[in-house]
Motif scaffolding. Structure first.
Motif, PDB file in Angstrom:
ATOM      1  N   ALA A  17       0.366  -1.216  -0.223  1.00  0.00           N
ATOM      2  CA  ALA A  17       0.191   0.242  -0.367  1.00  0.00           C
ATOM      3  C   ALA A  17       0.738   1.365   0.411  1.00  0.00           C
ATOM      4  O   ALA A  17       0.664   2.793  -1.199  1.00  0.00           O
ATOM      5  N   ALA A  18       1.762   0.787   0.700  1.00  0.00           N
ATOM      6  CA  ALA A  18       2.449   2.370   0.733  1.00  0.00           C
ATOM      7  C   ALA A  18       3.575   2.283  -0.170  1.00  0.00           C
ATOM      8  O   ALA A  18       3.714   3.577  -1.534  1.00  0.00           O
ATOM      9  N   GLY A  19       3.548   1.340  -1.107  1.00  0.00           N
ATOM     10  CA  GLY A  19       4.234   1.122  -2.452  1.00  0.00           C
ATOM     11  C   GLY A  19       3.883   2.011  -3.416  1.00  0.00           C
ATOM     12  O   GLY A  19       3.957   2.951  -4.690  1.00  0.00           O
ATOM     13  N   ALA A  20       2.380   1.416  -3.477  1.00  0.00           N
ATOM     14  CA  ALA A  20       1.574   1.798  -4.632  1.00  0.00           C
ATOM     15  C   ALA A  20       1.120   3.456  -4.568  1.00  0.00           C
ATOM     16  O   ALA A  20       0.591   4.423  -5.102  1.00  0.00           O
ATOM     17  N   ALA A  21       1.399   3.791  -3.227  1.00  0.00           N
ATOM     18  CA  ALA A  21       0.719   5.486  -2.389  1.00  0.00           C
ATOM     19  C   ALA A  21       2.204   6.083  -3.067  1.00  0.00           C
ATOM     20  O   ALA A  21       1.964   7.265  -3.836  1.00  0.00           O
ATOM     21  N   ARG A  22       3.392   5.511  -3.058  1.00  0.00           N
ATOM     22  CA  ARG A  22       4.558   6.250  -4.251  1.00  0.00           C
ATOM     23  C   ARG A  22       4.511   6.436  -5.418  1.00  0.00           C
ATOM     24  O   ARG A  22       5.074   7.665  -5.637  1.00  0.00           O
ATOM     25  N   LEU A  23       4.348   5.196  -6.186  1.00  0.00           N
ATOM     26  CA  LEU A  23       4.181   4.952  -6.744  1.00  0.00           C
ATOM     27  C   LEU A  23       2.761   5.815  -7.498  1.00  0.00           C
ATOM     28  O   LEU A  23       2.933   6.743  -8.300  1.00  0.00           O
ATOM     29  N   ARG A  24       2.082   6.565  -7.218  1.00  0.00           N
ATOM     30  CA  ARG A  24       0.778   7.069  -7.146  1.00  0.00           C
ATOM     31  C   ARG A  24       0.897   8.681  -7.579  1.00  0.00           C
ATOM     32  O   ARG A  24       1.023   9.467  -8.346  1.00  0.00           O
ATOM     33  N   GLY A  26       4.873  10.154  -7.657  1.00  0.00           N
ATOM     34  CA  GLY A  26       5.078   9.350  -9.084  1.00  0.00           C
ATOM     35  C   GLY A  26       4.626  10.364  -9.984  1.00  0.00           C
ATOM     36  O   GLY A  26       5.041  10.990 -10.739  1.00  0.00           O
ATOM     37  N   ILE A  27       3.429   9.361 -10.082  1.00  0.00           N
ATOM     38  CA  ILE A  27       2.557   9.690 -11.590  1.00  0.00           C
ATOM     39  C   ILE A  27       2.110  11.077 -11.375  1.00  0.00           C
ATOM     40  O   ILE A  27       2.580  11.522 -12.281  1.00  0.00           O
ATOM     41  N   ALA A  28       1.184  11.173 -10.378  1.00  0.00           N
ATOM     42  CA  ALA A  28       0.728  12.772 -10.790  1.00  0.00           C
ATOM     43  C   ALA A  28       1.898  13.386 -11.160  1.00  0.00           C
ATOM     44  O   ALA A  28       1.531  14.870 -11.471  1.00  0.00           O
ATOM     45  N   GLY A  29       3.066  13.933 -10.021  1.00  0.00           N
ATOM     46  CA  GLY A  29       3.859  14.658 -10.617  1.00  0.00           C
ATOM     47  C   GLY A  29       4.815  14.617 -11.924  1.00  0.00           C
ATOM     48  O   GLY A  29       5.943  14.999 -12.239  1.00  0.00           O
ATOM     49  N   LEU A  30       4.364  13.273 -13.110  1.00  0.00           N
ATOM     50  CA  LEU A  30       5.104  13.500 -13.851  1.00  0.00           C
ATOM     51  C   LEU A  30       5.129  14.727 -15.172  1.00  0.00           C
ATOM     52  O   LEU A  30       4.107  14.724 -15.613  1.00  0.00           O
ATOM     53  N   LYS A  31       6.198  14.702 -15.399  1.00  0.00           N
ATOM     54  CA  LYS A  31       5.129  15.739 -17.619  1.00  0.00           C
ATOM     55  C   LYS A  31       7.011  14.652 -17.348  1.00  0.00           C
ATOM     56  O   LYS A  31       7.697  14.802 -17.894  1.00  0.00           O
ATOM     57  N   GLY A  32       6.377  15.318 -19.168  1.00  0.00           N
ATOM     58  CA  GLY A  32       7.350  15.130 -19.956  1.00  0.00           C
ATOM     59  C   GLY A  32       7.650  16.618 -21.005  1.00  0.00           C
ATOM     60  O   GLY A  32       6.277  17.392 -21.065  1.00  0.00           O
TER      61      GLY A  32
END
Length: 159
Positions: A17-24, A26-32
């Motif tokens: 659950a903690a890994g999923a939260a970190r992943l979410r 990370g994805i939310a802040g991801l940009k190209g």
């Protein structure tokens, strides 16, 4: 289920659950982000490919509309590729190779990829929306109209 096995399962679940939260997060802040060759066009996109920002320097205005369109589309594609590579680098370690393919499929289902269209001839004028016609001009009220919706004025003297 014995207590030790239960605690082990609960601990693994909490870690996932903690890994999923970190992943979410990370994805939310991801940009190209990408620039064209001379840096006059800069584009920023979300992982879905949605354009978040477009910056044009004054040098970009020295191009024809067709050249500028190509520069913008090229920068968008490069930014999308960068965002996709960053997404893979972030997600693949969490989910593994096999599950990453499933993740991509699910992610694309929520944000389908579409190819931007290239420059084309502008639509004919008849296909463009027409501006609204101006509001009708109201006739001015006669000077002796007192606004009470009758033909008689309260300003006239009484007999």
């Amino acid at each position: 289920m014995d207590q030790a096995r239960y605690e082990d399962t609960a601990r693994r679940f909490a870690e996932q659950a903690a890994g999923a939260a970190r992943l979410r997060e990370g994805i939310a802040g991801l940009k190209g982000s990408a620039r064209n060759g001379d840096g006059s066009v800069t584009v920023t996109v979300a992982p879905s490919g949605a354009v978040l920002g477009l910056q044009l320097s004054p040098a970009a205005m020295n191009r024809s509309h067709t050249q500028l369109t190509q520069e913008i589309l090229g920068a968008i594609r490069a930014a999308q590729q960068q965002a996709a590579a960053a997404m893979e680098q972030l997600v693949r370690p969490y989910v593994g190779d096999e599950q990453y393919e499933r993740f991509q499929t699910a992610f694309r289902a929520h944000a389908p990829a579409v190819e931007p269209i290239g420059p084309s001839a502008p639509p004919p004028p008849a296909a463009l929306p027409t501006p609204h016609s101006p509001a009708p001009v109201r006739a001015a009220r006669p000077v002796d109209d007192d606004g009470d919706f009758t033909d008689e004025s309260i300003y006239k003297s009484r007999p």
